[in-house]
Design a protein around this motif. Structure first.
Motif, mmCIF file in Angstrom:
data_model
loop_
_atom_site.group_PDB
_atom_site.id
_atom_site.type_symbol
_atom_site.label_atom_id
_atom_site.label_comp_id
_atom_site.label_asym_id
_atom_site.label_seq_id
_atom_site.Cartn_x
_atom_site.Cartn_y
_atom_site.Cartn_z
ATOM 1 N N LEU A 1 64.875 20.738 42.841
ATOM 2 C CA LEU A 1 65.778 21.703 43.471
ATOM 3 C C LEU A 1 65.137 23.079 43.567
ATOM 4 C CD1 LEU A 1 69.130 20.631 41.764
ATOM 5 C CD2 LEU A 1 68.623 20.489 44.214
ATOM 6 N N GLY B 1 67.750 22.201 47.747
ATOM 7 C CA GLY B 1 68.333 23.284 46.970
ATOM 8 C C GLY B 1 68.137 24.646 47.606
ATOM 9 N N ILE C 1 71.916 16.246 46.281
ATOM 10 C CA ILE C 1 71.034 15.184 45.813
ATOM 11 C C ILE C 1 71.488 13.888 46.463
ATOM 12 C CG2 ILE C 1 70.178 13.937 43.790
ATOM 13 C CD1 ILE C 1 71.240 16.528 42.212
ATOM 14 N N ILE D 1 64.878 16.257 38.965
ATOM 15 C CA ILE D 1 65.894 16.811 39.860
ATOM 16 C C ILE D 1 65.900 18.331 39.796
ATOM 17 C CG2 ILE D 1 68.371 16.960 40.306
ATOM 18 C CD1 ILE D 1 68.599 14.067 39.257
ATOM 19 N N VAL E 1 67.024 8.504 42.137
ATOM 20 C CA VAL E 1 67.077 9.648 43.035
ATOM 21 C C VAL E 1 66.178 9.413 44.250
ATOM 22 C CG1 VAL E 1 66.780 12.153 43.202
ATOM 23 C CG2 VAL E 1 67.420 11.122 41.011
ATOM 24 N N GLY F 1 72.955 22.908 45.657
ATOM 25 C CA GLY F 1 72.067 21.831 46.047
ATOM 26 C C GLY F 1 72.785 20.550 46.403
ATOM 27 N N SER G 1 75.753 10.372 46.936
ATOM 28 C CA SER G 1 75.269 11.745 47.022
ATOM 29 C C SER G 1 76.015 12.628 46.039
ATOM 30 C CB SER G 1 75.434 12.297 48.447
ATOM 31 O OG SER G 1 76.810 12.333 48.807
ATOM 32 N N VAL H 1 66.176 15.690 47.188
ATOM 33 C CA VAL H 1 66.962 16.839 46.751
ATOM 34 C C VAL H 1 66.741 17.997 47.727
ATOM 35 C CG1 VAL H 1 66.856 16.163 44.330
ATOM 36 C CG2 VAL H 1 65.171 17.770 45.212
#
Length: 353
Positions: free
Chosen positions: A335, A204, A237, A331, A199, A235, A244, A202
């Motif tokens: 978010l 959100g 990522i 994650i 990752v 959201g 993505s 992020v």
């Protein structure tokens, strides 16, 4: 190597009754349910009576002190996952902990470290990984049929599906609403199919528009006056390989379908929708849709519990790993943090999977 796995149940609520215990029983002589622990004695007593469990305790600490147990299912609210998991691992037990792993990244990481230190299995209740559609699509992905998967869409949406029972609308006990409850299932499924890429960032947003109002409840009437979680989360990522993921999750939203759980994958050689499973490709100058004509019908939870039992007996790690648990916690918490700050959050810590 033990021939029969002695199992304890921590938490005597709906997920233990509806998913864990019935499917442990399907494992036959491989499993013996020896104890249940719950802070509400009446609930624990009723579960023990219904499933012929010999020992009942009001705390899991007491259970570990008095009964020999090889493995546990942890079926308590999210806030208590960490302590129950750490205690069980230190008591020498393998652990199947319901999703999400914990309330924070630090907790998930400590759980991972403790499992490694104890030399015990730690896995999480991401039962959608065991769906026949997911298993079939995973084979197509690994065979290169989709090519480079660069875009993914995750959907976990309900029209008016706020649970009217349990603690699902209590932020202190759950850590959040649909994102951490149902969204996490489809998010994990997508990441699993993508190979859990590293990752990067992020972003959100969360909303509380319908949950605090009285309305039609398709899953029972919720307590709108004490609704402390989001009713929708959205959201994006991004991953370090350039791919993505777009996520939408809601307990309540003004949408057509009463309930939709799905993952869409888009690659440079093909794409796929998970439920129902369909692949989209171009072959021999023609756009084609590919659908399976037969998939196994064994239940998601049945396969999850069966495989957990077999892993405990033969010493192998189930497909949901502690390392992946840390990543998904990063994650989810990222978010929520992004939604609070109103800006993207960089996920700086990398975890080897």
């Amino acid at each position: 190597m033990a021939k029969t796995l002695r199992v304890g149940i921590i938490g005597a609520g709906g997920i233990a009754r509806g998913a864990h215990l019935p499917n442990y029983l399907k494992c036959g002589d491989k499993v013996k349910i020896v104890a249940v622990a719950d802070v509400v004695q009446e609930t624990a007593n009723k579960l023990a009576e219904d499933f012929d469990i010999p020992h009942v305790f009001m705390s899991y600490e007491e259970m570990f002190e008095n009964v020999e147990i090889d493995a546990v299912s942890i079926c308590v609210p999210n806030k208590f996952h960490y302590n129950a998991t750490i205690t069980a691992l230190r008591a020498g037990c393998h652990v199947l902990c319901e999703k999400p792993p914990a309330m924070s990244v630090n907790e998930a990481e400590e759980m991972r470290k403790e499992a490694e230190k104890a030399g015990k299995i730690l896995t999480y209740g991401f039962h959608f990984r065991h769906a026949p559609q997911v298993e079939a699509l995973k084979r197509f992905v690994e065979a290169g049929e989709l090519g480079d998967i660069y875009a993914t869409r995750v959907t976990a949406m309900r029209r008016r599906g706020i649970p009217g029972w349990g603690v699902f609308t209590n932020k202190e006990l759950q850590g959040g609403g649909p994102l951490i409850d149902i969204g996490v299932h489809m998010l994990d499924t997508a990441l699993y199919l993508m190979g859990y890429p590293e990752v990067d960032t992020v972003f959100g947003v969360t909303y509380q528009k319908l949950g605090t109002k009285q309305g039609v409840g398709l899953m029972g009437q919720w307590d709108y006056e004490n609704f402390s979680v989001e009713d929708m989360a959205r959201g994006m990522i991004t991953f370090k390989n350039g791919s993505s993921l777009i996520l939408e999750s809601a307990f309540a939203a003004n949408v057509e379908k009463a309930d939709e759980m799905n993952v869409s994958l888009m690659g440079d050689r093909g794409g796929a929708e998970l439920f129902p499973l369909t692949l989209f490709q171009e072959k021999h100058g023609t756009l084609v849709d590919i659908t399976p004509v037969h998939l196994p019908k064994k239940g998601f939870h049945e396969l999850e519990l069966e495989r957990f039992v077999n892993a405990c007996l033969d010493g192998t790690q189930p497909i949901s790993t502690p390392e992946q648990g840390v990543i998904i916690q990063q994650i989810i918490n990222g978010l929520y943090e992004s939604a609070e700050k109103g800006e993207a959050v960089k996920v700086s810590e990398s975890v080897e999977i």
